[in-house]
Design an enzyme around this catalytic site. Sequence first.
Site, PDB file in Angstrom:
ATOM      1  CG  PHE A   7      -1.920  -1.194   1.201  1.00 12.75           C
ATOM      2  CD1 PHE A   7      -3.262  -0.879   0.443  1.00 12.75           C
ATOM      3  CD2 PHE A   7      -1.900  -2.490   1.601  1.00 12.75           C
ATOM      4  CE1 PHE A   7      -4.167  -1.841   0.376  1.00 12.75           C
ATOM      5  CE2 PHE A   7      -2.609  -3.242   1.722  1.00 12.75           C
ATOM      6  CZ  PHE A   7      -4.098  -3.004   1.033  1.00 12.75           C
ATOM      7  CB  CYS A   8       2.189   3.481  -1.798  1.00  8.34           C
ATOM      8  SG  CYS A   8       1.452   3.629  -3.332  1.00  8.34           S
ATOM      9  CB  SER A   9       0.278   8.278  -1.647  1.00 12.05           C
ATOM     10  OG  SER A   9       0.903   8.370  -0.665  1.00 12.05           O
ATOM     11  CD  GLU A  39      -3.851   4.831   4.350  1.00 12.86           C
ATOM     12  OE1 GLU A  39      -4.460   4.492   5.317  1.00 12.86           O
ATOM     13  OE2 GLU A  39      -3.936   5.860   3.536  1.00 12.86           O
TER      14      GLU A  39
END
Length: 102
Positions: A7-9, A39
């Site tokens: 997960f990232c931005s 995310e």
Amino acid sequence: MKRIALFCSAGMSTSLLVTKMQEAAKKKGLDVSIEAFPEVKMEKLIDDLDLVLLGPQIRYAYKRAQKLCAEKGIPVDVISSVDYGMVDGEKVLEKAMKMMEK
């Protein structure tokens, strides 16, 4: 099949790392699914995962992720900034596999 989510931005900045991890998994003959997501989708996807890794840029979300994952018995960690920056898919995959063994 083990399912790993990064997960990232926005779910885009980790895509290259996912590709490198998939290549490493293929070379090792591992039966894993590795995908990247924003995310904000974590809560919806958590039930189908075996491991959650967070991009270093969303380190702030670790406590929330840890709480969500603990309820399901899913290991979670933040990817090392160095490994992330070097796009070291093999090293991140190695760590992921060790985390799932515990």
